[in-house]
Motif scaffolding. Structure first.
Motif, PDB file in Angstrom:
ATOM      1  N   SER A 249      18.706  50.826  32.899  1.00  0.00           N
ATOM      2  CA  SER A 249      19.827  50.675  31.995  1.00  0.00           C
ATOM      3  C   SER A 249      19.261  50.418  30.595  1.00  0.00           C
ATOM      4  CB  SER A 249      20.703  49.502  32.444  1.00  0.00           C
ATOM      5  OG  SER A 249      21.077  49.649  33.804  1.00  0.00           O
ATOM      6  N   PRO A 250      20.016  50.724  29.527  1.00  0.00           N
ATOM      7  CA  PRO A 250      19.465  50.608  28.170  1.00  0.00           C
ATOM      8  C   PRO A 250      18.843  49.233  27.899  1.00  0.00           C
ATOM      9  CG  PRO A 250      21.540  51.775  28.089  1.00  0.00           C
ATOM     10  CD  PRO A 250      21.397  51.276  29.506  1.00  0.00           C
TER      11      PRO A 250
ATOM     12  N   TYR B 139      11.836  51.732  23.979  1.00  0.00           N
ATOM     13  CA  TYR B 139      13.192  51.774  24.524  1.00  0.00           C
ATOM     14  C   TYR B 139      13.169  52.467  25.872  1.00  0.00           C
ATOM     15  CZ  TYR B 139      17.952  53.426  25.326  1.00  0.00           C
ATOM     16  OH  TYR B 139      19.170  53.708  25.897  1.00  0.00           O
ATOM     17  N   HIS B 140      13.952  51.945  26.810  1.00  0.00           N
ATOM     18  CA  HIS B 140      14.169  52.601  28.093  1.00  0.00           C
ATOM     19  C   HIS B 140      15.668  52.810  28.282  1.00  0.00           C
ATOM     20  CE1 HIS B 140      10.036  51.893  29.000  1.00  0.00           C
ATOM     21  NE2 HIS B 140      10.165  50.597  29.194  1.00  0.00           N
ATOM     22  N   GLY B 141      16.034  53.950  28.852  1.00  0.00           N
ATOM     23  CA  GLY B 141      17.434  54.218  29.124  1.00  0.00           C
ATOM     24  C   GLY B 141      17.582  55.338  30.130  1.00  0.00           C
ATOM     25  N   PRO B 142      18.803  55.582  30.598  1.00  0.00           N
ATOM     26  CA  PRO B 142      19.060  56.652  31.557  1.00  0.00           C
ATOM     27  C   PRO B 142      18.566  58.004  31.026  1.00  0.00           C
ATOM     28  CG  PRO B 142      20.983  55.247  31.316  1.00  0.00           C
ATOM     29  CD  PRO B 142      20.029  54.835  30.239  1.00  0.00           C
ATOM     30  N   GLY B 143      18.003  58.810  31.930  1.00  0.00           N
ATOM     31  CA  GLY B 143      17.467  60.103  31.530  1.00  0.00           C
ATOM     32  C   GLY B 143      16.003  60.060  31.136  1.00  0.00           C
ATOM     33  N   GLN B 144      15.392  58.900  31.288  1.00  0.00           N
ATOM     34  CA  GLN B 144      13.958  58.728  31.016  1.00  0.00           C
ATOM     35  C   GLN B 144      13.260  58.390  32.325  1.00  0.00           C
ATOM     36  OE1 GLN B 144      12.463  54.970  29.320  1.00  0.00           O
ATOM     37  NE2 GLN B 144      11.693  56.182  27.604  1.00  0.00           N
TER      38      GLN B 144
ATOM     39  N   GLN C 299      17.958  50.959  37.748  1.00  0.00           N
ATOM     40  CA  GLN C 299      17.900  49.517  37.987  1.00  0.00           C
ATOM     41  C   GLN C 299      17.815  48.763  36.660  1.00  0.00           C
ATOM     42  OE1 GLN C 299      17.935  48.037  40.980  1.00  0.00           O
ATOM     43  NE2 GLN C 299      17.758  49.855  42.270  1.00  0.00           N
ATOM     44  N   PRO C 300      18.352  47.539  36.614  1.00  0.00           N
ATOM     45  CA  PRO C 300      18.137  46.685  35.441  1.00  0.00           C
ATOM     46  C   PRO C 300      16.654  46.391  35.279  1.00  0.00           C
ATOM     47  CG  PRO C 300      19.871  45.796  36.860  1.00  0.00           C
ATOM     48  CD  PRO C 300      19.195  46.885  37.628  1.00  0.00           C
ATOM     49  N   TYR C 301      16.191  46.323  34.041  1.00  0.00           N
ATOM     50  CA  TYR C 301      14.760  46.156  33.792  1.00  0.00           C
ATOM     51  C   TYR C 301      14.221  44.855  34.379  1.00  0.00           C
ATOM     52  CZ  TYR C 301      10.274  45.652  31.528  1.00  0.00           C
ATOM     53  OH  TYR C 301       8.934  45.469  31.303  1.00  0.00           O
ATOM     54  N   GLU C 302      14.907  43.745  34.129  1.00  0.00           N
ATOM     55  CA  GLU C 302      14.351  42.444  34.501  1.00  0.00           C
ATOM     56  C   GLU C 302      14.085  42.322  35.997  1.00  0.00           C
ATOM     57  OE1 GLU C 302      15.304  38.783  31.761  1.00  0.00           O
ATOM     58  OE2 GLU C 302      17.184  39.801  32.288  1.00  0.00           O
TER      59      GLU C 302
END
Length: 202
Positions: free
Chosen positions: A41-42, A74-79, A11-14
């Motif tokens: 998402s990044p 940082y957040h991104g896919p795979g975390q 999901q988008p962070y916001e």
């Protein structure tokens, strides 16, 4: 009462950030706690007192100011992201106790995969030989915690080199994949969520 576990996918962070705020603001004192499992998402997120100077070169990755504690991460896919929407008054838990609970959930989970990790009182999060694998950031409002933990599973770690992770210049990050662990983020979420659930209901 066991917390409700929700798998939100990527999901988008916001959008999730706003949903957490709304949950805390409108929470019924009788409502069950919830644990939200998500990948983002990044995105770079900057904590409430985070300093912009720690964002070195974001490039095309958005930087979002948020209301959790801590600096930039940082957040991104795979975390794995686990957001802990907990009634802290009901459980008589202060902010530091919540941080410790989330750290221990990561440490216990990593031990199941043969990885020895530790927490640092002076720098919240979870480390393996001084390399950071898990981050903690919380906000408590109306006796409800939100935000939570991130645990690096199998992801592109290069965006971390474009910030001072958690405000520490030169801090190296790592992930489960670097130790030969090959699991999906959803699989990884299960022992983390189970540890938190057991701690809240014991």
């Amino acid at each position: 009462m066991q917390p409700i576990l929700r798998f939100l996918g990527q999901q988008p962070y916001e959008e999730v950030f706003k949903a957490m705020q709304a949950f805390a603001l409108n929470r019924n004192p009788l409502a069950a706690d919830e644990l939200w499992i998500v990948e983002h998402s990044p995105v770079y997120t900057l904590g409430l007192n985070g300093k912009q100077e720690h964002v070195l070169d974001p490039g095309d990755i958005p930087v979002i100011r948020t209301d959790r504690g801590g600096q930039v991460t940082y957040h991104g896919p795979g975390q794995l992201i686990l957001y802990a929407l907990i009634d802290t008054k009901h459980h008589s838990m202060a902010a530091r106790q919540m941080v410790t609970l989330l750290e221990q959930a990561i440490i216990h989970t990593l031990s199941q995969y043969g990885i020895d990790a530790n927490a640092k009182p002076e720098a919240p999060g979870v480390y393996i030989d001084d390399k950071k694998i898990g981050s903690i950031g919380l906000r408590i409002k109306n006796n409800c915690s939100y935000h939570g933990l991130s645990l690096n599973n199998r992801m592109d770690l290069s965006p971390f080199t474009r910030i001072n992770p958690c405000g520490y210049a030169g801090l190296t990050v790592t992930q489960l994949a670097d130790f030969g662990v090959d699991i999906t983020t959803q699989e990884l979420a299960i022992p983390v969520a189970h540890f938190i659930s057991e701690a809240l209901t014991s």
